[in-house]
Write a protein that holds these residues in place. Structure first.
Motif, mmCIF file in Angstrom:
data_model
loop_
_atom_site.group_PDB
_atom_site.id
_atom_site.type_symbol
_atom_site.label_atom_id
_atom_site.label_comp_id
_atom_site.label_asym_id
_atom_site.label_seq_id
_atom_site.Cartn_x
_atom_site.Cartn_y
_atom_site.Cartn_z
ATOM 1 N N VAL A 275 0.813 -1.208 0.000
ATOM 2 C CA VAL A 275 0.000 0.000 0.000
ATOM 3 C C VAL A 275 0.854 1.269 0.000
ATOM 4 O O VAL A 275 0.418 2.327 -0.468
ATOM 5 C CB VAL A 275 -0.977 -0.003 1.200
ATOM 6 N N GLY A 276 2.092 1.167 0.485
ATOM 7 C CA GLY A 276 2.971 2.334 0.481
ATOM 8 C C GLY A 276 3.266 2.825 -0.923
ATOM 9 O O GLY A 276 3.376 4.041 -1.163
ATOM 10 N N TYR A 277 3.395 1.902 -1.891
ATOM 11 C CA TYR A 277 3.622 2.310 -3.271
ATOM 12 C C TYR A 277 2.396 3.050 -3.810
ATOM 13 O O TYR A 277 2.516 4.035 -4.537
ATOM 14 C CB TYR A 277 3.949 1.097 -4.139
ATOM 15 N N GLY A 278 1.213 2.571 -3.427
ATOM 16 C CA GLY A 278 -0.001 3.287 -3.812
ATOM 17 C C GLY A 278 -0.057 4.667 -3.208
ATOM 18 O O GLY A 278 -0.464 5.633 -3.875
ATOM 19 N N ALA A 279 0.351 4.786 -1.954
ATOM 20 C CA ALA A 279 0.351 6.095 -1.299
ATOM 21 C C ALA A 279 1.321 7.049 -1.991
ATOM 22 O O ALA A 279 1.021 8.239 -2.181
ATOM 23 C CB ALA A 279 0.721 5.930 0.171
ATOM 24 N N ALA A 280 2.487 6.539 -2.385
ATOM 25 C CA ALA A 280 3.460 7.400 -3.078
ATOM 26 C C ALA A 280 2.922 7.852 -4.427
ATOM 27 O O ALA A 280 3.086 9.018 -4.828
ATOM 28 C CB ALA A 280 4.772 6.637 -3.257
ATOM 29 N N ILE A 281 2.262 6.946 -5.147
ATOM 30 C CA ILE A 281 1.682 7.298 -6.443
ATOM 31 C C ILE A 281 0.568 8.324 -6.274
ATOM 32 O O ILE A 281 0.517 9.338 -6.985
ATOM 33 C CB ILE A 281 1.156 6.035 -7.155
ATOM 34 N N LEU A 282 -0.339 8.083 -5.322
ATOM 35 C CA LEU A 282 -1.460 9.001 -5.131
ATOM 36 C C LEU A 282 -0.984 10.373 -4.683
ATOM 37 O O LEU A 282 -1.495 11.396 -5.157
ATOM 38 C CB LEU A 282 -2.437 8.416 -4.111
ATOM 39 N N ARG A 283 -0.018 10.419 -3.805
ATOM 40 C CA ARG A 283 0.499 11.718 -3.351
ATOM 41 C C ARG A 283 1.094 12.496 -4.517
ATOM 42 O O ARG A 283 0.897 13.711 -4.636
ATOM 43 C CB ARG A 283 1.538 11.519 -2.240
ATOM 44 N N LEU A 284 1.809 11.799 -5.395
ATOM 45 C CA LEU A 284 2.384 12.468 -6.560
ATOM 46 C C LEU A 284 1.290 12.963 -7.500
ATOM 47 O O LEU A 284 1.345 14.087 -8.005
ATOM 48 C CB LEU A 284 3.321 11.505 -7.290
ATOM 49 N N ILE A 285 0.260 12.138 -7.739
ATOM 50 C CA ILE A 285 -0.821 12.545 -8.631
ATOM 51 C C ILE A 285 -1.532 13.777 -8.082
ATOM 52 O O ILE A 285 -1.785 14.747 -8.817
ATOM 53 C CB ILE A 285 -1.818 11.384 -8.826
ATOM 54 N N LEU A 286 -1.844 13.763 -6.795
ATOM 55 C CA LEU A 286 -2.558 14.901 -6.214
ATOM 56 C C LEU A 286 -1.698 16.166 -6.198
ATOM 57 O O LEU A 286 -2.230 17.277 -6.215
ATOM 58 C CB LEU A 286 -3.021 14.559 -4.796
ATOM 59 N N SER A 287 -0.391 15.998 -6.182
ATOM 60 C CA SER A 287 0.478 17.182 -6.235
ATOM 61 C C SER A 287 0.523 17.796 -7.626
ATOM 62 O O SER A 287 0.788 18.994 -7.777
ATOM 63 C CB SER A 287 1.899 16.813 -5.796
ATOM 64 N N ARG A 288 0.239 16.999 -8.656
ATOM 65 C CA ARG A 288 0.281 17.483 -10.035
ATOM 66 C C ARG A 288 -1.093 17.868 -10.566
ATOM 67 O O ARG A 288 -1.191 18.698 -11.472
ATOM 68 C CB ARG A 288 0.889 16.406 -10.950
ATOM 69 N N VAL A 289 -2.145 17.243 -10.048
ATOM 70 C CA VAL A 289 -3.506 17.503 -10.525
ATOM 71 C C VAL A 289 -4.207 18.341 -9.466
ATOM 72 O O VAL A 289 -4.593 17.831 -8.415
ATOM 73 C CB VAL A 289 -4.276 16.184 -10.770
ATOM 74 N N LYS A 290 -4.364 19.605 -9.740
ATOM 75 C CA LYS A 290 -4.883 20.542 -8.736
ATOM 76 C C LYS A 290 -6.407 20.538 -8.744
ATOM 77 O O LYS A 290 -7.051 21.388 -9.369
ATOM 78 C CB LYS A 290 -4.337 21.948 -9.011
ATOM 79 N N VAL A 291 -6.976 19.575 -8.059
ATOM 80 C CA VAL A 291 -8.431 19.502 -7.921
ATOM 81 C C VAL A 291 -8.764 19.459 -6.438
ATOM 82 O O VAL A 291 -7.989 18.961 -5.619
ATOM 83 C CB VAL A 291 -9.022 18.267 -8.623
ATOM 84 N N ASP A 292 -9.929 19.984 -6.094
ATOM 85 C CA ASP A 292 -10.390 19.937 -4.706
ATOM 86 C C ASP A 292 -11.261 18.725 -4.439
ATOM 87 O O ASP A 292 -11.423 18.307 -3.300
ATOM 88 C CB ASP A 292 -11.180 21.210 -4.370
ATOM 89 N N GLU A 293 -11.836 18.149 -5.504
ATOM 90 C CA GLU A 293 -12.821 17.088 -5.344
ATOM 91 C C GLU A 293 -12.214 15.750 -5.743
ATOM 92 O O GLU A 293 -11.752 15.580 -6.866
ATOM 93 C CB GLU A 293 -14.046 17.392 -6.205
ATOM 94 N N VAL A 294 -12.227 14.807 -4.813
ATOM 95 C CA VAL A 294 -11.748 13.447 -5.061
ATOM 96 C C VAL A 294 -12.849 12.488 -4.630
ATOM 97 O O VAL A 294 -13.437 12.646 -3.557
ATOM 98 C CB VAL A 294 -10.452 13.142 -4.286
ATOM 99 N N TRP A 295 -13.115 11.500 -5.492
ATOM 100 C CA TRP A 295 -14.140 10.495 -5.196
ATOM 101 C C TRP A 295 -13.499 9.125 -5.109
ATOM 102 O O TRP A 295 -12.540 8.815 -5.819
ATOM 103 C CB TRP A 295 -15.211 10.455 -6.287
ATOM 104 N N LEU A 296 -14.075 8.291 -4.238
ATOM 105 C CA LEU A 296 -13.771 6.866 -4.234
ATOM 106 C C LEU A 296 -14.887 6.149 -4.962
ATOM 107 O O LEU A 296 -16.066 6.408 -4.706
ATOM 108 C CB LEU A 296 -13.683 6.337 -2.805
ATOM 109 N N CYS A 297 -14.540 5.237 -5.857
ATOM 110 C CA CYS A 297 -15.529 4.466 -6.613
ATOM 111 C C CYS A 297 -15.312 2.991 -6.330
ATOM 112 O O CYS A 297 -14.198 2.483 -6.485
ATOM 113 C CB CYS A 297 -15.394 4.747 -8.107
ATOM 114 N N SER A 298 -16.374 2.311 -5.903
ATOM 115 C CA SER A 298 -16.245 0.894 -5.554
ATOM 116 C C SER A 298 -16.339 -0.012 -6.778
ATOM 117 O O SER A 298 -16.052 -1.205 -6.688
ATOM 118 C CB SER A 298 -17.310 0.499 -4.525
ATOM 119 N N TRP A 299 -16.770 0.516 -7.909
ATOM 120 C CA TRP A 299 -16.811 -0.279 -9.137
ATOM 121 C C TRP A 299 -15.499 -0.135 -9.892
ATOM 122 O O TRP A 299 -14.887 0.940 -9.907
ATOM 123 C CB TRP A 299 -17.968 0.174 -10.018
#
Length: 519
Positions: A275-299
């Motif tokens: 899960v740490g690799y996922g956290a590193a990827i997500l942190r990098l994505i959120l640092s580059r994509v400047k959005v305020d709204e993030v959704w979790l999708c179960s599908w």
């Protein structure tokens, strides 16, 4: 097959044979494509880690995979599945002996596994996202992280616009960075993600939608930080999570030793090491994509498979002539991507005339003429994305959102012709054979000429014919006005046709001042 009380429903058992986990979803699909979950199963086999370490599946992993699929088949049959389908992803694409596993599954269970490309995987996942979340008309960025690959998808409620499948799955990264050197991981991710993210960020996504087990695990932990929820699996298909909470969750996961991560709410022991690799990827994505709204999708992929399979069943087909289904679907794509309809239809008409007049040379079957017509009508839809490289964009859009009523091979031929129609090397999907390649070559040559003859998008030509005269191809054109733009384009686009048939192209224009002009 069971006797069904309601023939308007269909039950689909969809298997997602992933690099990290195998998933089964048994779903009842209504005629309006609403889904009623019936059963779910998951088995974390971590096949990808074996493949990324050794290059192949081990005998033990093959046995475990076969046993898992056999169990899934039993579950599907117990709930009366009308359709069973299995699609495999990155580990199967990469393993040297993937066919051995596919054959073993077929021999033991009767299930024929389909190994899908990264692009097909992204398209199916995005179909599930669109069905689960109302995306609206503004682009959103979908993020799905598996064991073998990371899918980045950009689109809106109508369509998938662009997608990238990257070899950045958590299982693959675990093998590559076994000693957990965090600085090296971050440097590597920054290098691999910079260009794809820059390309997608240019579309100005307004929201990020996260799906897959790893991303949802991080999201569940973030929700526990954000609102101290005790019940995180509450059945919602999509829910918002705070960007700040997500970034905090990523930092806490990365700062927590692997052995202690299962104590974090939402992170189970099976994901602690990855899960740490996922956290590193997500942190990098959120640092580059400047959005305020993030959704979790179960599908995710399995629901995309369900939707795709259900839509292909006869229970959901309209009682129309197949040609009407095709024509209507092509028209819908032209409108969706704002094609110049008059130009597209005129180019299709000109291409058809050339096909008919040169049939003695190319000797293609009549069905090839129909595919050429479709390619001509869709040849400019890529300009919806960007006028630059619109041929390649068009090829991508047709592959991502194929018109209905065509086989996979036909879509591959049509998209290849569209992707080749401007200039340069011919595009050819890898699954096509030599006969298909010949059709692509001929159709592209004819489409280039037809497109050139309406370079101005004014439909200035009243009549066109083409004859063979020794070493020359004589184009006879009738027009009432100057064709300077068309002749300029023709000089640039005639080379493929000349090379293909070993004859030079000459044009006779009637109706402009004099009755004869040679180009």
């Amino acid at each position: 097959m069971r006797a069904r009380q309601n023939v308007s429903d269909v039950i689909v058992a969809a298997m997602d044979l992933g690099s990290n986990s195998f998933h089964l979803a048994v779903v009842k699909v209504r005629p309006d494509l609403t889904l009623e979950p019936v059963a779910k199963e998951r088995e974390m086999l971590r096949l990808g880690e074996l493949v990324y370490r050794d290059g192949c599946f081990s005998p033990e992993s093959i046995q475990a995979a076969v046993e898992t699929v056999a169990r899934f088949v039993t579950v599907g049959a117990r709930f009366g599945a009308d359709v069973m389908v299995a699609k495999a992803t990155a580990a199967f694409r990469d393993a040297e002996n993937s066919q051995e596993l596919i054959d073993a599954i077929a021999a033991s269970t009767g299930v024929h596994v389909q190994v899908i490309s990264g692009h097909e995987e992204a398209a199916l996942i995005f179909d599930a996202i669109r069905a689960a979340c109302h995306l609206g008309s503004r682009p959103v960025l979908g993020v799905d992280l598996g064991g073998g690959s990371l899918e980045l998808m950009l689109g809106d409620q109508r369509q998938l616009i662009a997608a990238r499948s990257l070899r950045l799955g958590v299982g693959r990264l675990k093998v590559k960075f076994a000693d957990n050197r965090d600085a090296q991981v971050e440097e590597y991710l920054a290098r691999e993600l910079t260009e794809p993210l820059m390309t997608l960020v240019n579309y100005s996504p307004t929201r990020v939608v996260l799906t897959s087990g790893t991303m949802n695990a991080i999201g569940r932990f973030a929700l526990s930080i954000d609102s101290n929820h005790d019940e995180l699996d509450d059945g919602l298909l999509a829910r918002a999570v705070g960007r700040t909470a997500l970034l905090e969750a990523c930092s806490k996961i990365l700062a927590t030793p692997v052995a202690q991560r299962p104590a974090l709410k939402g992170i189970d022991e099976r994901r602690a090491a990855t899960v740490g690799y996922g956290a590193a990827i997500l942190r990098l994505i959120l640092s580059r994509v400047k959005v305020d709204e993030v959704w979790l999708c179960s599908w995710a992929l399995r629901e995309g498979i369900v939707l795709h399979e259900a839509a292909s069943q006869e229970h959901f087909a309209f009682s129309v002539d197949p040609s009407e289904l095709r024509d209507g679907s092509v028209r819908e794509l032209m409108l969706r991507y704002r094609a110049d309809v008059a130009h597209a239809n005129f180019v299709a008409h000109l291409a058809g005339r050339l096909f008919d007049d040169l049939i003695a040379l190319h000797q293609l079957p009549p069905e090839a003429r129909d595919r050429l017509s479709v390619a001509a009508k869709l040849h400019d839809i890529g300009a919806f994305v960007s006028r630059d490289n619109h041929d390649r964009h068009g090829q991508y859009l047709i592959t991502a959102s194929p018109p209905r009523g065509f086989s996979r091979r036909e879509i591959a031929v049509i998209s290849s012709v569209v992707g080749s129609h401007t200039k340069g090397d011919l595009q050819r999907a890898p699954e096509l054979d030599a006969a298909d390649a010949r059709e692509i070559e001929v159709s592209t040559a004819l489409l280039r000429i037809a497109d050139a003859l309406d370079r101005s998008h004014q439909q200035l030509i009243h009549a066109l014919s083409c004859t063979v005269d020794g070493s020359r191809l004589e184009l006879a054109v009738t027009a009432d006005t100057d064709l300077g733009a068309e002749m300029y384009a023709l000089r640039r686009k005639r080379r493929l046709l000349e090379t293909l048939f070993g004859r030079s192209v000459h044009v006779t224009i009637a109706g402009v001042g004099s009755d004869r002009t040679l180009v």
